[in-house]
Design a protein around this motif. Structure first.
Motif, PDB file in Angstrom:
ATOM      1  N   ASN A 161       4.844   7.187   4.376  1.00  0.00           N
ATOM      2  CA  ASN A 161       4.332   8.169   3.417  1.00  0.00           C
ATOM      3  C   ASN A 161       3.147   7.674   2.597  1.00  0.00           C
ATOM      4  O   ASN A 161       2.795   8.287   1.584  1.00  0.00           O
ATOM      5  CB  ASN A 161       5.457   8.627   2.482  1.00  0.00           C
ATOM      6  CG  ASN A 161       6.400   9.595   3.172  1.00  0.00           C
ATOM      7  OD1 ASN A 161       6.061  10.169   4.206  1.00  0.00           O
ATOM      8  ND2 ASN A 161       7.578   9.770   2.630  1.00  0.00           N
ATOM      9  N   THR A 162       2.554   6.569   3.019  1.00  0.00           N
ATOM     10  CA  THR A 162       1.299   6.111   2.425  1.00  0.00           C
ATOM     11  C   THR A 162       0.297   5.883   3.548  1.00  0.00           C
ATOM     12  O   THR A 162       0.503   5.018   4.402  1.00  0.00           O
ATOM     13  CB  THR A 162       1.474   4.809   1.620  1.00  0.00           C
ATOM     14  OG1 THR A 162       2.423   5.022   0.570  1.00  0.00           O
ATOM     15  CG2 THR A 162       0.158   4.374   0.998  1.00  0.00           C
ATOM     16  N   LEU A 163      -0.753   6.693   3.570  1.00  0.00           N
ATOM     17  CA  LEU A 163      -1.825   6.551   4.559  1.00  0.00           C
ATOM     18  C   LEU A 163      -2.862   5.569   4.019  1.00  0.00           C
ATOM     19  O   LEU A 163      -3.170   5.585   2.828  1.00  0.00           O
ATOM     20  CB  LEU A 163      -2.482   7.899   4.839  1.00  0.00           C
ATOM     21  CG  LEU A 163      -1.541   9.066   5.164  1.00  0.00           C
ATOM     22  CD1 LEU A 163      -2.350  10.322   5.458  1.00  0.00           C
ATOM     23  CD2 LEU A 163      -0.621   8.723   6.328  1.00  0.00           C
ATOM     24  N   ILE A 164      -3.399   4.728   4.905  1.00  0.00           N
ATOM     25  CA  ILE A 164      -4.307   3.663   4.463  1.00  0.00           C
ATOM     26  C   ILE A 164      -5.623   3.744   5.222  1.00  0.00           C
ATOM     27  O   ILE A 164      -5.650   3.892   6.448  1.00  0.00           O
ATOM     28  CB  ILE A 164      -3.671   2.275   4.675  1.00  0.00           C
ATOM     29  CG1 ILE A 164      -2.303   2.219   3.977  1.00  0.00           C
ATOM     30  CG2 ILE A 164      -4.581   1.168   4.138  1.00  0.00           C
ATOM     31  CD1 ILE A 164      -1.521   0.960   4.254  1.00  0.00           C
ATOM     32  N   ILE A 165      -6.697   3.656   4.466  1.00  0.00           N
ATOM     33  CA  ILE A 165      -8.045   3.649   5.037  1.00  0.00           C
ATOM     34  C   ILE A 165      -8.743   2.356   4.628  1.00  0.00           C
ATOM     35  O   ILE A 165      -8.766   2.003   3.443  1.00  0.00           O
ATOM     36  CB  ILE A 165      -8.873   4.854   4.555  1.00  0.00           C
ATOM     37  CG1 ILE A 165      -8.234   6.162   5.030  1.00  0.00           C
ATOM     38  CG2 ILE A 165     -10.323   4.761   5.052  1.00  0.00           C
ATOM     39  CD1 ILE A 165      -8.914   7.406   4.500  1.00  0.00           C
ATOM     40  N   LYS A 166      -9.292   1.643   5.591  1.00  0.00           N
ATOM     41  CA  LYS A 166     -10.027   0.419   5.292  1.00  0.00           C
ATOM     42  C   LYS A 166     -11.487   0.744   4.993  1.00  0.00           C
ATOM     43  O   LYS A 166     -12.152   1.440   5.748  1.00  0.00           O
ATOM     44  CB  LYS A 166      -9.957  -0.567   6.457  1.00  0.00           C
ATOM     45  CG  LYS A 166     -10.665  -1.887   6.154  1.00  0.00           C
ATOM     46  CD  LYS A 166     -10.517  -2.903   7.272  1.00  0.00           C
ATOM     47  CE  LYS A 166     -11.208  -4.215   6.886  1.00  0.00           C
ATOM     48  NZ  LYS A 166     -11.074  -5.251   7.952  1.00  0.00           N
ATOM     49  N   ASN A 167     -11.978   0.236   3.859  1.00  0.00           N
ATOM     50  CA  ASN A 167     -13.375   0.390   3.482  1.00  0.00           C
ATOM     51  C   ASN A 167     -14.110  -0.931   3.691  1.00  0.00           C
ATOM     52  O   ASN A 167     -13.565  -1.883   4.247  1.00  0.00           O
ATOM     53  CB  ASN A 167     -13.467   0.820   2.006  1.00  0.00           C
ATOM     54  CG  ASN A 167     -12.791   2.161   1.773  1.00  0.00           C
ATOM     55  OD1 ASN A 167     -13.014   3.112   2.523  1.00  0.00           O
ATOM     56  ND2 ASN A 167     -11.952   2.234   0.758  1.00  0.00           N
ATOM     57  N   ASP A 168     -15.329  -0.998   3.237  1.00  0.00           N
ATOM     58  CA  ASP A 168     -16.101  -2.237   3.366  1.00  0.00           C
ATOM     59  C   ASP A 168     -15.528  -3.321   2.459  1.00  0.00           C
ATOM     60  O   ASP A 168     -14.816  -3.049   1.489  1.00  0.00           O
ATOM     61  CB  ASP A 168     -17.569  -1.980   2.984  1.00  0.00           C
ATOM     62  CG  ASP A 168     -18.241  -1.002   3.941  1.00  0.00           C
ATOM     63  OD1 ASP A 168     -17.799  -0.926   5.108  1.00  0.00           O
ATOM     64  OD2 ASP A 168     -19.178  -0.301   3.516  1.00  0.00           O
ATOM     65  N   ASN A 169     -15.845  -4.573   2.776  1.00  0.00           N
ATOM     66  CA  ASN A 169     -15.473  -5.724   1.946  1.00  0.00           C
ATOM     67  C   ASN A 169     -13.958  -5.840   1.733  1.00  0.00           C
ATOM     68  O   ASN A 169     -13.493  -6.253   0.662  1.00  0.00           O
ATOM     69  CB  ASN A 169     -16.170  -5.655   0.577  1.00  0.00           C
ATOM     70  CG  ASN A 169     -17.688  -5.618   0.720  1.00  0.00           C
ATOM     71  OD1 ASN A 169     -18.252  -6.317   1.553  1.00  0.00           O
ATOM     72  ND2 ASN A 169     -18.336  -4.783  -0.079  1.00  0.00           N
ATOM     73  N   SER A 170     -13.199  -5.459   2.765  1.00  0.00           N
ATOM     74  CA  SER A 170     -11.732  -5.620   2.726  1.00  0.00           C
ATOM     75  C   SER A 170     -11.075  -4.887   1.562  1.00  0.00           C
ATOM     76  O   SER A 170     -10.073  -5.347   1.003  1.00  0.00           O
ATOM     77  CB  SER A 170     -11.359  -7.112   2.693  1.00  0.00           C
ATOM     78  OG  SER A 170     -11.754  -7.750   3.881  1.00  0.00           O
ATOM     79  N   ASN A 171     -11.629  -3.754   1.175  1.00  0.00           N
ATOM     80  CA  ASN A 171     -10.993  -2.891   0.189  1.00  0.00           C
ATOM     81  C   ASN A 171     -10.286  -1.753   0.918  1.00  0.00           C
ATOM     82  O   ASN A 171     -10.810  -1.209   1.897  1.00  0.00           O
ATOM     83  CB  ASN A 171     -12.023  -2.320  -0.796  1.00  0.00           C
ATOM     84  CG  ASN A 171     -12.528  -3.366  -1.757  1.00  0.00           C
ATOM     85  OD1 ASN A 171     -11.753  -4.150  -2.297  1.00  0.00           O
ATOM     86  ND2 ASN A 171     -13.839  -3.395  -1.984  1.00  0.00           N
ATOM     87  N   TYR A 172      -9.109  -1.400   0.425  1.00  0.00           N
ATOM     88  CA  TYR A 172      -8.302  -0.385   1.095  1.00  0.00           C
ATOM     89  C   TYR A 172      -7.983   0.759   0.137  1.00  0.00           C
ATOM     90  O   TYR A 172      -7.716   0.538  -1.050  1.00  0.00           O
ATOM     91  CB  TYR A 172      -7.004  -1.003   1.623  1.00  0.00           C
ATOM     92  CG  TYR A 172      -7.227  -2.002   2.738  1.00  0.00           C
ATOM     93  CD1 TYR A 172      -7.148  -1.622   4.074  1.00  0.00           C
ATOM     94  CD2 TYR A 172      -7.545  -3.330   2.458  1.00  0.00           C
ATOM     95  CE1 TYR A 172      -7.372  -2.530   5.101  1.00  0.00           C
ATOM     96  CE2 TYR A 172      -7.767  -4.247   3.480  1.00  0.00           C
ATOM     97  CZ  TYR A 172      -7.678  -3.845   4.793  1.00  0.00           C
ATOM     98  OH  TYR A 172      -7.908  -4.748   5.807  1.00  0.00           O
TER      99      TYR A 172
END
Length: 251
Positions: A161-172
């Motif tokens: 129930n938690t969707l995760i998206i990876k952004n730049d510089n290892s930020n999620y």
């Protein structure tokens, strides 16, 4: 039909109702449950997620019609609360309820933006070698701490129930879904640790979460680790026992 809209989607009311009316004949199936079904579709050029809540039985229909908010309404309202407190969740678009001549609830629908995510917490649990696993757990703990500080007790705080998206510089970025079971209250530190129990954390994951939460909250790390481990073990034993009894009864 009763429809409540996000003000930013007021001009799309007709198109939203058309998607709801064609729910069973159009769209891409995401989840097929015994009572709830989730599909994706397009609201003009925007990809949306539509969750269908099946008509409840008579007793529940009376309760949801006159004494308690419906699941569709709760999903919509809770999503607005989360976004108002900078806790990410797919943007709510509308909810629709079918009512009969006695104003009893029939089928209902909740529509939100579709999130094209990279993974969920479930992948981390099943793969100890998942890239940046510890870092993701630390950031997820920060996200949960922020949720607790906003007085959100998410009763379905579980791996899927938690969707995760990876952004730049290892930020999620973390997005909560399946929102209709929440309480809004001040949480004690014991209640906060209890809120992690459905995550099915390993002992190593418990250490990481407890250490980060202690840094954020100012509580003792050994205290949080012991408390979180206790809650996690109790929950795992409960589920394991339930599965065992179900198998025994089924024989």
């Amino acid at each position: 039909m009763k429809i409540i809209l996000n003000p930013n989607y007021k001009q799309h009311e007709k198109a939203i109702l058309q998607l709801v009316n064609r729910f069973f004949s159009e769209g891409s199936l995401i989840v097929q449950g015994s009572r709830n079904t989730i599909k994706s579709n397009f609201l003009e050029n925007e990809k949306v997620n539509i969750k269908f809540f099946k008509k409840p039985g008579l007793l529940k229909a009376i309760i949801y019609s006159f004494f308690r908010s419906t699941k569709a309404k709760r999903s919509f309202d809770y999503a607005n609360y989360l976004n108002d407190h900078s806790i990410k969740t797919p943007i709510p678009i509308a909810y629709v309820e079918e009512r009969n001549s006695l104003d009893l609830l029939g089928d209902s629908f909740y529509m939100s933006q579709q999130i094209d995510y990279d993974f969920t917490i479930r992948e981390l649990i099943h793969n100890p070698l998942f890239p940046e696993r510890n870092l993701i757990l630390e950031q997820f703990t920060e996200f949960t701490y922020k949720m607790h500080e906003a007085k959100v007790n998410f009763l379905d705080h579980s791996p899927g129930n938690t969707l995760i998206i990876k952004n730049d510089n290892s930020n999620y970025d973390f997005f909560l879904i399946d929102l209709n079971r929440m309480k809004f209250e001040n949480l004690s530190i014991e209640n906060r640790m209890d809120n992690f129990k459905k995550m099915w954390l390993s002992k190593q994951m418990v250490k990481i979460v407890a250490k980060k939460y202690a840094e954020l909250s100012g509580n003792s790390e050994p205290k949080l680790q012991a408390l979180l481990l206790k809650k996690t073990i109790q929950f795992k034993r409960k589920i394991t026992k339930k599965k065992y009894l179900k198998r025994k009864i089924g024989k």
